[in-house]
Enzyme design. Structure first.
Site, mmCIF file in Angstrom:
data_model
loop_
_atom_site.group_PDB
_atom_site.id
_atom_site.type_symbol
_atom_site.label_atom_id
_atom_site.label_comp_id
_atom_site.label_asym_id
_atom_site.label_seq_id
_atom_site.Cartn_x
_atom_site.Cartn_y
_atom_site.Cartn_z
ATOM 1 N N ILE A 664 0.820 -1.213 0.000
ATOM 2 C CA ILE A 664 0.000 0.000 0.000
ATOM 3 C C ILE A 664 0.851 1.259 0.000
ATOM 4 O O ILE A 664 0.332 2.357 0.029
ATOM 5 C CB ILE A 664 -0.972 0.031 1.198
ATOM 6 N N GLY A 667 8.281 3.963 0.755
ATOM 7 C CA GLY A 667 8.935 5.142 1.294
ATOM 8 C C GLY A 667 10.432 4.970 1.224
ATOM 9 O O GLY A 667 10.917 3.966 0.669
ATOM 10 N N GLY A 670 11.353 1.828 3.495
ATOM 11 C CA GLY A 670 10.789 0.507 3.261
ATOM 12 C C GLY A 670 9.441 0.560 2.567
ATOM 13 O O GLY A 670 8.932 1.621 2.252
ATOM 14 N N VAL A 672 5.322 -0.668 2.534
ATOM 15 C CA VAL A 672 4.289 -0.931 3.527
ATOM 16 C C VAL A 672 3.236 -1.872 2.939
ATOM 17 O O VAL A 672 2.790 -1.688 1.806
ATOM 18 C CB VAL A 672 3.630 0.379 3.978
ATOM 19 N N LYS A 686 5.511 -2.589 7.822
ATOM 20 C CA LYS A 686 6.547 -1.903 7.061
ATOM 21 C C LYS A 686 7.751 -2.818 6.964
ATOM 22 O O LYS A 686 8.323 -3.210 7.988
ATOM 23 C CB LYS A 686 6.913 -0.603 7.761
ATOM 24 N N ASP A 789 11.925 12.753 10.324
ATOM 25 C CA ASP A 789 11.504 12.511 8.948
ATOM 26 C C ASP A 789 10.040 12.875 8.851
ATOM 27 O O ASP A 789 9.238 12.139 8.312
ATOM 28 C CB ASP A 789 11.738 11.037 8.575
#
Ligand SMILES: *[C@@H]1O[C@H](CO)[C@@H](O)[C@H](O)[C@H]1NC(C)=O
Ligand SMILES: *[C@@H]1O[C@H](CO)[C@@H](O)[C@H](O)[C@H]1NC(C)=O
Ligand SMILES: *[C@@H]1O[C@H](CO)[C@@H](O)[C@H](O)[C@H]1NC(C)=O
Length: 854
Positions: A664, A667, A670, A672, A686, A789
């Site tokens: 889904i 990033g 990693g 998700v 994740k 982040d």
């Protein structure tokens, strides 16, 4: 990384910066006046003047304004219109006359002096907010004769505020805040009768507040905070009957607050803090019940809390700390249903905390009343304040027991009752306060044993029970409070017995004080794992044997060790340790006794080990059975198996070994996946690109690392995505989170339809949520946890569009042993922003002072 529709973000950013201005501005009058302005449409001269200003800016600004150019070098007045009116930030009315220039937050750098004010006689709105414009504002700004909105705030403008601004009588909004203006506020500003908002905060303005401001009869907001204004508040300000926001904090204002200010019936926000005000607060204050936010801390106010306060039912936030205000708690305050935060520390409050007032304020998150003269008991009704995060009643004259109802306050992070006369024993319900990070009950008359349940307060960083009459031994469960870092102080009690060996788990503890008790035995093993200890005090006890090798002991002076039974070691004042008194027995019987005892111990140990193994086998079988039929409420991710194989298998099954169809999101760190587990729980998993930890890392580091994760899994905040746990198996490292239907904010902003559904009100809810999460991690966690982040990708939205920040702390987990990994100092990290919304978020993160009071 830029995912968002740029227009949406920009409007979101500027919206927030101008939140108050927008509230105050009125669009209707603006539309009317645009009809009546001059009839000259755009001219070649105007275009040239604007281009000349563009040329005077630095290179980057010129790139930003690349749309500002003449397509046809021989353009005539009439052929220009379609050109110039489509330049970025320029708006014309239907007749081709420039009426607006909006260039907020464009990174423009250069002098405002060259801005072609005289060429823009029909300009009604000029917004240059949040750029890097510098130098003085030229007097020809007075040529903007029909302007009604002028925002030059957040630049580096200097020198005096030009008098000519005061002739722009059409102005409704004037914002010059956050610049470097000096000198005084011109008296002539009183001529700007149409002003609804005047903001001059965060400059170097000095002198007094001109009485003429009392003529600005339409004013709704007056923000003069963070300047060097002196003198007193002019009585004339009492005429501003529409004023809702008056911010004068952080100046050098003095004198009394005029009675007339108390009668301002629309006032919602009154901020007077950090000045030299004295005298009594106007008695009429809040007679009209309009006040929402009243702050006047750090002044010299005396006398009684204003009478109007009792019925000031709209109050949400009150800060009156560090004054000399008097009041009787049970009589002079009312019930404030909406009250969220009240700070009355260090005043002269007296009376008792009665159940009929304070404990009816259901929304209270902070009740701070230390340093007053409060008497009586703490009523059991304290348990009704279920939203409470901070309770400070220290340094008062409270008596009686600590009610067990404290156990209801499960959100409590900070509890300080030090310096009272509380007695009785510490209720075991204290163990229900699992969020607690600070507990200070020192300097009371508490007796009895320290309840073993205190070991359940596993998030404590600071625990001070010193100066009481606590007796019995120290419960070994204190060793479970593995995050304990700042202080563990049990000094000046009647504690006896040995130091529990579980103290060795307190690897983060920096300061330990056990002095003035009757503790005995040796201390070597208890101190073994206390790597972080820098200060100890074990004086006045009955300890014996050699000193541990910790740094804290190596640096300790005799004052911290004195008056024990038989401590030995390399500190002047102590006897040196005789190497093993066992090796030179003066008596053969002793050897025989030793041999017998040792063999018995060996036997005992061997049988215990066998029993343990058998027990393990039985337990494993039992657990295996149980996992096939999970009982309701049983959670796969309980911390004890947060790296368990079982969860891992579940995830592999649910995602068909990380099939792309379950992915889904992706990033930097990693991908998700959505996983529906056998328990019907839906979670987001994740999968990190790089392994979380190196198998060959030293044990100690591994241990700290897993406790870091454990900290994150145990964190509970409504705006922080719950991390259930992690698995690290083979090449896969997985973090398991709550699943959010709507996905990330970035995803919503990317999609025009969804983005328009996310209206301003919802955006405020999002911003507030993010701010709450950050404020919690920055201010309520010690050491502060910095996200590092924060971006629209990491903000997830639930069905009600409430924001939850995800990936908290994982930036640190990714490189657990990097130089940033220093639990002792809160390092501020920074990740280059992907887009403007993200820039804004980072600013919010770095500036945790931002207040979201609306
Ligand atoms: C453009 O219009 C201005 C004012 O209306 C006038 O002074 C100027 O001469 C005109 N210029 C041209 C090139 O037509
Ligand atoms: C602009 O302002 C200056 C100085 O305030 C004044 O001398 C001049 O006449 C004005 N020009 C126009 C076009 O209004
Ligand atoms: C330890 O506590 C005692 C008594 O409470 C105090 O006098 C002493 O200064 C403390 N020691 C340190 C190192 O803070």
């Amino acid at each position: 990384m830029a995912f968002c529709n740029p227009n949406v973000q920009e409007s979101l950013c500027s919206f927030f910066l101008f939140f108050t201005l927008l509230l105050a501005s009125s669009y209707s009058s603006y539309a009317l006046s645009s009809i009546s302005t001059s009839t000259t449409s755009v001219t070649v001269d105007q275009a040239m003047a604007l281009l000349e200003w563009k040329d005077s800016l630095n290179n980057q600004s010129q790139t930003v304004l690349h749309s500002w150019k003449l397509l046809d070098p021989n353009a005539t007045n009439s052929s220009l219109q379609s050109d110039l009116c489509s330049w970025y930030g320029i708006s014309c009315n239907q007749r081709g006359i420039i009426t607006e220039i909006n260039l907020p937050s464009m990174g423009l750098q250069g002098m405002v002096k060259n801005f072609p004010f005289p060429s823009l006689p029909s300009l009604m709105r000029l917004n240059l907010n949040n750029n890097s414009l510098f130098g003085s504002v030229p007097s020809n700004i007075g040529n903007l004769s029909v302007i009604n909105y002028l925002d030059l705030s957040k630049n580096h403008l200097s020198e005096l505020i030009p008098l000519e601004i005061c002739s722009l009588t059409g102005l409704e909004i004037l914002s010059l805040g956050d610049n470097c203006f000096h000198g005084s506020i011109p008296y002539e500003m009183g001529r700007l009768k149409n002003l609804t908002s005047l903001t001059l905060f965060s400059n170097n303005l000095s002198g007094s507040i001109p009485t003429s401001l009392g003529n600005l009869s339409n004013l709704q907001q007056l923000s003069l905070y963070q300047n060097k204004l002196n003198g007193s508040i002019p009585v004339s300000l009492g005429n501003l009957r529409y004023l809702t926001i008056l911010r004068l904090l952080e100046n050098q204002l003095s004198g009394i607050i005029p009675l007339e200010i108390g009668n301002m019936s629309s006032l919602k926000n009154l901020e007077l803090g950090d000045n030299h005000f004295s005298g009594v607060l106007p008695q009429g204050l809040c007679m009209s019940r309009s006040l929402v936010n009243f702050s006047a801390p750090n002044n010299h106010f005396t006398g009684l809390i204003p009478r109007g306060f009792k019925n000031c039912t709209g109050l949400v936030r009150v800060e009156l700390q560090n004054n000399q205000l008097a009041a009787t708690l049970s009589k002079d305050f009312g019930v404030y249903e909406k009250l969220n935060y009240i700070d009355l520390r260090n005043n002269q409050l007296n009376g008792e905390l009665t159940s009929s007032t304070w404990f009816q304020c259901k929304n209270l998150q902070a009740l701070l009343m230390s340093g007053n003269k409060i008497t009586g008991k703490i009523p059991p009704d304290v348990g009704k304040l279920t939203q409470l995060h901070e309770l400070d009643l220290s340094s008062n004259y409270l008596v009686g027991e600590i009610p067990k109802e404290f156990g209801e306050l499960t959100y409590l992070l900070y509890l300080n009752l030090r310096g009272n006369q509380l007695s009785g024993s510490l209720p075991s319900e204290i163990g229900k306060l699992y969020s607690l990070t600070t507990l200070d009950l020192s300097g009371n008359s508490l007796s009895g044993q320290i309840p073993k349940e205190i070991g359940n307060c596993s998030n404590l960083l600071y625990l001070d029970l010193s100066n009481n009459r606590l007796n019995g031994s120290i419960p070994f469960q204190i060793g479970n409070i593995i995050y304990l870092q700042i202080l563990l102080d049990l000094s000046q009690n009647w504690l006896s017995g040995e130091m529990p060996s579980q103290f060795t788990n307190l690897g983060k503890l920096e300061k330990l004080n056990l002095s003035h008790n009757q503790l005995s035995g040796t201390i070597l093993s208890a101190f073994y794992g206390m790597y972080s200890l820098t200060s100890i005090d074990i004086s006045y006890n009955e300890f014996e044997g050699p000193l541990p090798k910790n740094r804290a002991f190596q640096n300790a002076t005799i004052e911290r060790l004195r008056n024990n039974t038989a401590l030995c070691g390399n500190v002047s004042g102590l006897q040196p340790c005789e190497h093993s008194s066992l090796s030179k027995p003066d008596n053969k019987n002793l050897i025989i006794v030793m041999v017998v005892v040792l063999s018995l111990l060996f036997l005992l140990f061997a049988s215990a080990s066998i029993a343990c193994v058998v027990h393990q086998i039985i337990r494993l079988r039992y657990v295996g059975k149980k996992q096939r039929t999970p009982s309701p409420g049983w959670n796969l991710f309980s911390v004890c198996n947060f790296d368990g194989k079982n969860l891992y298998q579940e995830i592999i099954k649910a995602t068909e070994d990380f099939d792309a169809k379950y992915c889904i999101g992706m990033g930097g760190s990693g991908s998700v996946y959505k996983a529906k587990l056998s328990t019907n729980q839906v979670v987001a998993v994740k999968k990190l690109h790089q392994p979380l930890q190196d198998e060959y890392e030293e044990d100690a580091k591994k241990k700290t690392f897993s406790s870091e994760i454990r900290a994150l899994t145990e964190m509970r905040h409504r705006n922080i995505v719950k991390l259930y746990g992690f698995c690290s198996v083979g090449q896969h490292s997985l973090l398991v989170y709550d699943y959010f239907e709507r996905g990330s904010l970035a995803k919503v902003l990317e999609n025009n339809e969804l983005a328009s559904e996310l209206d301003w009100e919802k955006r405020i809810v999002v911003i507030k949520g993010v701010a709450n999460a950050l404020s919690y991690m920055h201010n309520d966690c010690i050491p502060p946890i910095i996200h590092r982040d924060i971006s629209s990708n990491n903000i997830l939205l639930n069905v009600k569009y409430e924001a939850c920040v995800s990936d908290f702390g994982t930036a640190r987990l990714m490189q657990p042993y990097s130089s940033n990994y220093t639990p002792l100092v809160g390092t501020r990290g920074y990740i280059a922003p992907g887009n403007k919304f993200d820039t804004f978020l980072i600013i919010v993160e770095l500036d945790s002072e931002l207040d979201f009071k609306f």
